[in-house]
Design a protein around this motif. Structure first.
Motif, short mmCIF file in Angstrom:
data_model
loop_
_atom_site.label_atom_id
_atom_site.label_comp_id
_atom_site.label_asym_id
_atom_site.label_seq_id
_atom_site.Cartn_x
_atom_site.Cartn_y
_atom_site.Cartn_z
N ALA A 1 -23.01 21.93 22.86
CA ALA A 1 -21.94 22.62 23.59
C ALA A 1 -22.41 23.05 24.98
CB ALA A 1 -21.44 23.82 22.79
N LYS A 2 -23.64 23.54 25.05
CA LYS A 2 -24.19 23.96 26.35
C LYS A 2 -24.34 22.76 27.28
CE LYS A 2 -28.11 26.26 28.50
NZ LYS A 2 -29.47 26.74 28.32
N GLY A 3 -24.81 21.65 26.76
CA GLY A 3 -25.06 20.48 27.58
C GLY A 3 -23.83 19.70 28.00
N THR A 4 -22.77 19.76 27.18
CA THR A 4 -21.56 18.99 27.50
C THR A 4 -20.41 19.87 27.95
OG1 THR A 4 -20.66 19.09 25.24
CG2 THR A 4 -22.14 17.24 25.75
N GLY A 5 -20.45 21.15 27.56
CA GLY A 5 -19.33 22.04 27.86
C GLY A 5 -18.23 21.98 26.82
N PHE A 6 -18.47 21.23 25.73
CA PHE A 6 -17.43 21.06 24.71
C PHE A 6 -18.03 21.13 23.31
CE2 PHE A 6 -16.07 18.77 28.48
CZ PHE A 6 -14.81 19.32 28.67
N SER A 7 -17.21 21.57 22.36
CA SER A 7 -17.66 21.58 20.97
C SER A 7 -17.60 20.15 20.42
CB SER A 7 -16.78 22.50 20.13
OG SER A 7 -15.44 22.04 20.11
N THR A 8 -18.48 19.87 19.48
CA THR A 8 -18.55 18.54 18.86
C THR A 8 -18.44 18.71 17.35
OG1 THR A 8 -20.95 18.72 18.70
CG2 THR A 8 -20.08 17.61 20.65
N TYR A 9 -18.38 17.60 16.66
CA TYR A 9 -18.49 17.59 15.20
C TYR A 9 -19.83 16.97 14.85
CZ TYR A 9 -13.46 18.37 14.83
OH TYR A 9 -12.21 18.88 14.91
N LEU A 10 -20.47 17.52 13.86
CA LEU A 10 -21.74 16.99 13.38
C LEU A 10 -21.58 16.56 11.94
CD1 LEU A 10 -24.08 19.79 14.76
CD2 LEU A 10 -23.50 17.61 15.83
N ARG A 11 -22.25 15.49 11.60
CA ARG A 11 -22.24 15.04 10.21
C ARG A 11 -23.66 14.73 9.80
NH1 ARG A 11 -18.24 10.52 7.91
NH2 ARG A 11 -19.55 9.15 9.14
N CYS A 12 -23.98 15.11 8.59
CA CYS A 12 -25.32 14.89 8.05
C CYS A 12 -25.27 13.88 6.91
CB CYS A 12 -25.88 16.21 7.51
SG CYS A 12 -26.10 17.48 8.76
N SER A 13 -26.44 13.41 6.57
CA SER A 13 -26.61 12.58 5.38
C SER A 13 -27.86 13.07 4.67
CB SER A 13 -26.73 11.10 5.74
OG SER A 13 -27.92 10.87 6.47
N GLN A 14 -28.04 12.60 3.49
CA GLN A 14 -29.23 12.98 2.73
C GLN A 14 -30.25 11.85 2.82
OE1 GLN A 14 -29.06 16.23 1.89
NE2 GLN A 14 -27.11 15.87 2.89
N LYS B 1 -11.40 12.05 29.43
CA LYS B 1 -12.24 13.25 29.51
C LYS B 1 -12.52 13.80 28.12
CE LYS B 1 -8.40 16.38 30.27
NZ LYS B 1 -7.81 17.42 31.07
N LEU B 2 -13.68 14.44 28.02
CA LEU B 2 -14.04 15.11 26.78
C LEU B 2 -13.18 16.35 26.60
CD1 LEU B 2 -17.94 14.95 26.91
CD2 LEU B 2 -16.41 13.52 25.56
N VAL B 3 -12.92 16.69 25.35
CA VAL B 3 -12.20 17.91 24.99
C VAL B 3 -12.92 18.54 23.81
CG1 VAL B 3 -9.95 17.08 25.83
CG2 VAL B 3 -10.60 16.68 23.45
N ASN B 4 -12.61 19.80 23.53
CA ASN B 4 -13.18 20.45 22.36
C ASN B 4 -12.65 19.79 21.10
OD1 ASN B 4 -14.84 22.53 23.45
ND2 ASN B 4 -12.98 23.61 24.05
N CYS B 5 -13.51 19.59 20.14
CA CYS B 5 -13.10 19.06 18.84
C CYS B 5 -12.50 20.21 18.03
CB CYS B 5 -14.30 18.47 18.11
SG CYS B 5 -15.04 17.06 18.94
N THR B 6 -11.28 20.02 17.56
CA THR B 6 -10.59 21.12 16.88
C THR B 6 -9.93 20.73 15.57
OG1 THR B 6 -8.58 20.69 18.13
CG2 THR B 6 -10.10 22.32 19.04
N THR B 7 -10.02 19.47 15.15
CA THR B 7 -9.37 19.05 13.91
C THR B 7 -9.87 19.90 12.75
OG1 THR B 7 -9.25 16.81 14.75
CG2 THR B 7 -8.93 17.10 12.39
N PRO B 8 -8.97 20.51 12.00
CA PRO B 8 -9.39 21.45 10.95
C PRO B 8 -9.94 20.80 9.69
CG PRO B 8 -7.02 21.23 10.96
CD PRO B 8 -7.53 20.43 12.14
N TYR B 9 -9.92 19.49 9.59
CA TYR B 9 -10.29 18.84 8.34
C TYR B 9 -11.72 18.33 8.31
CZ TYR B 9 -5.30 18.97 7.69
OH TYR B 9 -4.02 19.38 7.57
N TRP B 10 -12.52 18.68 9.27
CA TRP B 10 -13.86 18.12 9.36
C TRP B 10 -14.78 18.63 8.27
CZ3 TRP B 10 -15.78 14.01 10.90
CH2 TRP B 10 -17.16 13.87 11.00
N VAL B 11 -15.54 17.75 7.68
CA VAL B 11 -16.56 18.09 6.70
C VAL B 11 -17.89 17.61 7.24
CG1 VAL B 11 -17.38 17.68 4.36
CG2 VAL B 11 -14.94 17.89 4.79
N THR B 12 -18.87 18.51 7.36
CA THR B 12 -20.15 18.14 7.96
C THR B 12 -21.05 17.35 7.03
OG1 THR B 12 -21.32 20.14 7.28
CG2 THR B 12 -20.13 20.22 9.39
#
Length: 171
Positions: free
Chosen positions: A107-120, A143-154
């Motif tokens: 967020a600091k580097g881009t100015g926008f929130s992102t979504y992160l996803r992990c794996s095992q 242009k980039l925008v803040n990620c706001t979709t409420p259904y995200w699962v990390t």
């Protein structure tokens, strides 16, 4: 809560398959800027997936979608390895980071929130790896925008101990 892959805006047309001929002039820069990091997936398979999942939700043609992705790359907001490093998050086979540390650096580097996803980690039980960073763009793809979709699962089972392995990022 539904998984992100199951949620799409109603205006997406997932039956519109990628025609490689439509992006033929973009293949070389796409190979450099948007390669598949999976051993069992070609770049074209990745781009086909991205078009189906995301491009069909834009107002753009196939060529326009991938050209817009390359244009965003030129804004220097998509070199996530550098942005993370500037924020103190460096790929390492030993060090771990919290989900918050990774999110804050991005967020600091881009100015926008992102979504992160992990794996095992399939080779080491219980180890959580950063698998994917998704950046959101407006429907024009300009242009980039803040990620706001409420259904995200990390899928980050241990959000306090996430590895970003050096081997994965060519370190």
């Amino acid at each position: 809560m539904a998984e992100y892959e199951e949620w799409r805006p109603e205006y997406c047309n997932i039956s519109d398959r990628l025609d490689p001929g439509q992006i033929q002039d973009l293949v070389k820069p796409l190979n450099q800027s948007w390669p598949s990091l999976l051993r069992n997936e070609t770049n074209l398979e990745l781009w086909s997936h991205e078009w189906s999942k995301h491009g069909t939700c834009s107002n753009l043609s196939q060529h326009g979608y991938f050209a817009a992705a390359l244009a965003l790359d030129k804004l220097k907001l998509t070199n996530l390895t550098k942005i993370l490093a500037d924020g103190g998050v460096v790929p390492s086979d030993e060090k771990t980071y919290t989900l918050g540390e990774i999110s804050d650096a991005l967020a600091k580097g881009t100015g926008f929130s992102t979504y992160l996803r992990c794996s095992q980690n399939e080779l080491k039980y219980g180890e959580t790896l950063l698998y994917e960073v998704l950046q959101c763009v407006d429907r024009s793809g300009e242009k980039l925008v803040n990620c706001t979709t409420p259904y995200w699962v990390t899928r980050c089972l241990d959000p306090d101990k996430i590895k970003i392995p050096a081997w994965f990022y060519g370190q």
